[in-house]
Structure formats: C-alpha cells, structure tokens
Design a protein around this motif. Sequence first.
Motif, short mmCIF file in Angstrom:
data_model
loop_
_atom_site.label_atom_id
_atom_site.label_comp_id
_atom_site.label_asym_id
_atom_site.label_seq_id
_atom_site.Cartn_x
_atom_site.Cartn_y
_atom_site.Cartn_z
N ILE A 117 0.85 -1.20 0.00
CA ILE A 117 0.00 0.00 0.00
C ILE A 117 0.88 1.25 0.00
CG2 ILE A 117 -1.69 1.32 1.34
CD1 ILE A 117 -2.80 -1.44 2.28
N ALA A 141 2.26 1.84 -3.46
CA ALA A 141 1.22 2.43 -4.31
C ALA A 141 1.09 3.92 -4.03
CB ALA A 141 -0.11 1.72 -4.10
N GLY A 142 1.17 4.30 -2.77
CA GLY A 142 1.12 5.71 -2.41
C GLY A 142 2.32 6.48 -2.92
N HIS A 167 3.99 5.86 -5.57
CA HIS A 167 3.87 6.00 -7.02
C HIS A 167 2.66 6.84 -7.41
CE1 HIS A 167 6.47 2.19 -7.29
NE2 HIS A 167 7.22 3.25 -7.55
N GLN A 168 2.01 7.41 -6.42
CA GLN A 168 0.87 8.31 -6.61
C GLN A 168 -0.23 7.68 -7.45
OE1 GLN A 168 2.56 11.94 -8.11
NE2 GLN A 168 3.49 12.44 -6.15
N ILE A 169 -0.57 6.46 -7.10
CA ILE A 169 -1.65 5.75 -7.77
C ILE A 169 -2.97 6.30 -7.23
CG2 ILE A 169 -2.69 3.50 -8.22
CD1 ILE A 169 0.14 3.92 -9.41
N SER A 204 -7.01 6.67 -6.28
CA SER A 204 -7.84 5.80 -5.45
C SER A 204 -8.61 4.78 -6.28
CB SER A 204 -8.82 6.64 -4.62
OG SER A 204 -9.66 7.39 -5.48
N CYS A 259 -5.88 2.01 -7.07
CA CYS A 259 -4.98 1.61 -5.98
C CYS A 259 -5.10 0.13 -5.63
CB CYS A 259 -5.25 2.46 -4.75
SG CYS A 259 -4.04 2.20 -3.44
N TYR A 286 -3.49 -1.99 -8.28
CA TYR A 286 -2.04 -1.85 -8.24
C TYR A 286 -1.46 -2.68 -7.09
CZ TYR A 286 2.47 0.50 -8.80
OH TYR A 286 3.78 0.79 -9.03
N VAL A 287 -2.07 -2.61 -5.92
CA VAL A 287 -1.59 -3.38 -4.76
C VAL A 287 -1.68 -4.87 -5.06
CG1 VAL A 287 -2.07 -3.96 -2.35
CG2 VAL A 287 -2.05 -1.57 -3.07
#
Length: 111
Positions: free
Chosen positions: A6, A9-10, A12-14, A16, A19, A22-23
């Motif tokens: 998580i 992901a944060g 890499h500025q994914i 919401s 997210c 991606y996770v």
Amino acid sequence: MIAYAIWVAGEHQIGSNACLKYVRAIVAGWKKRNITTLEQAKKAAANHDDRMKSERKPSGYSKPRRKEVTPKWMQNGASQADSKPNSSDNQQDDMSDDDFLALMNSQEEAK
C-alpha cells in the motif's frame, strides 16, 4: 508486507480508483518471484524503481542537424565574385545614378 505494498502504491501516486488493482499486482508479482520477507520486497521495489527510471530517461533528444548545402559556384574552388557577370556586360553598372534614373523614366513613359 501488505502495508508496504500500500505504501509503494502511495509513493507512485496511484489514484484511489486504481490503488487496489495496483496493490494486487504488486502482491502477485511478489508471489510469482517467491518474495516472502519485507526486506526482499523492499529490494524488489528498489530494483523496479531503478529499472523504470532508466526506461523513462530521455535519450538526449536534440534537434536534427541541418546539413548545409554547398553552392555550385563554390564546389569547384571558384569564388562568388567569379560567378557574377562582368561589369562591362551590365549597362547599369556603367551609368551614373542620374543617367540610370533618366533611363528608367524614359522606359516608364514608353509604356
């Protein structure tokens, strides 16, 4: 490890909306590579970031160079003055300014 996924992901500025996907992809990648510890996950994330930076790195774009074309008069070693007609061939070069203006005026009146 999920908390670290998580966090990645944060970093890499994914957004919401993407997210969770991606996770899940991060965790699936770790599973595929048999990554089971946090240290291995951090090393894999660092390797991934390095690889992505090198792929996105600009390759030194520069404007295309324009090739200058050598004029024909210069290709044979002649000078530009050699390519001009002799002044005796040109009637205007032999005239004074007043004579030239008179010639032009007479031609204009003839029209």
